[in-house]
Design a protein around this motif. Structure first.
Motif, PDB file in Angstrom:
ATOM      1  N   ASN A 142     102.381  37.467 -33.520  1.00  0.00           N
ATOM      2  CA  ASN A 142     101.832  38.912 -33.631  1.00  0.00           C
ATOM      3  C   ASN A 142     101.215  38.828 -34.695  1.00  0.00           C
ATOM      4  O   ASN A 142      99.680  39.327 -34.821  1.00  0.00           O
ATOM      5  N   TYR A 143     101.773  38.550 -35.954  1.00  0.00           N
ATOM      6  CA  TYR A 143     101.105  38.554 -37.080  1.00  0.00           C
ATOM      7  C   TYR A 143     100.329  37.822 -37.783  1.00  0.00           C
ATOM      8  O   TYR A 143      98.990  38.114 -38.162  1.00  0.00           O
ATOM      9  N   ASN A 148      96.820  39.486 -38.855  1.00  0.00           N
ATOM     10  CA  ASN A 148      96.429  38.644 -40.438  1.00  0.00           C
ATOM     11  C   ASN A 148      96.063  37.421 -40.812  1.00  0.00           C
ATOM     12  O   ASN A 148      95.605  36.836 -39.914  1.00  0.00           O
TER      13      ASN A 148
END
Length: 210
Positions: free
Chosen positions: A201-202, A206
């Motif tokens: 998810n990071y 990002n």
């Protein structure tokens, strides 16, 4: 045959993976002068394993994991890098295990190495599950890197059979980036544990090259 000859022949055979480009990047028409090879993918999975094990304090045999990852793609020396829409998982396993038996037939520790590969494929032990997650998450990371470098035009994908998948089509229609499409497809398909899912998810949310 001498031990020396066995060592050298096995090394030369495995070295062919330095020159085999990962199929996924060709399928998605990644535009870059030099694309990731299978050998580089193997290196990436091992470095990712070390960082995940260190950061999240996994209670696993990390040396076993690193060996497992070192050999998990050796079948591709013979069968090539086949992707999900080209062959069923069952067919690939049969072909892969036969290839592994051939590749390691002249190595003294063949049975031990083959058993590690079978363990990786079965994904039942903590080490095998961890190694499998590293194998998949490394692809997501490399995809994100290529996306941030602007190597893929998601709207110029003639002949890409991945676009026939309903999940992929839905993500593209929602205006998601190539790496978002790739990562969300993997998240639907792969039962990441909470730590691997957090990293997944990071990287989806990002920039990772800043």
């Amino acid at each position: 045959m001498s031990k020396e000859k066995n060592v050298v022949e096995f090394y030369v055979l495995c070295s062919t993976l330095k020159n085999v480009v990962r199929s996924g990047w060709k399928i998605w028409n990644v535009k870059k002068e030099r694309l990731e090879s299978i050998a580089e993918h193997i290196f990436g999975t091992q470095m990712l394993a070390i960082s995940m094990w260190s950061e999240y304090n996994y209670d696993i045999d990390i040396k076993k994991v690193l060996t497992m990852l070192a050999v998990h793609e050796t079948e591709e020396i013979i069968i090539g890098d086949l992707v999900w829409f080209q062959i069923s998982a069952e067919e690939k396993a049969v072909m892969g295990h036969k290839a592994v038996a051939d590749i390691f037939s002249k190595i003294a520790g063949a049975k031990e190495i083959e058993n590690l590969i079978y363990e990786f494929d079965e994904r039942k032990t903590p080490e095998a599950k961890f190694a499998y997650f590293c194998d998949k998450l490394e692809c997501d990371l490399q995809c994100r890197l290529y996306d941030e470098e602007g190597c893929v035009d998601i709207h110029e994908q003639n002949g890409n059979l991945s676009l026939e998948n309903d999940k992929v089509k839905a993500c593209i229609e929602q205006g998601k980036s190539w790496s978002e499409v790739w990562i969300e497809f993997d998240q639907d398909k792969i039962p990441f544990d909470e730590n691997f899912l957090a990293v997944s998810n990071y990287i989806k949310s990002n920039r990772i090259t800043d």
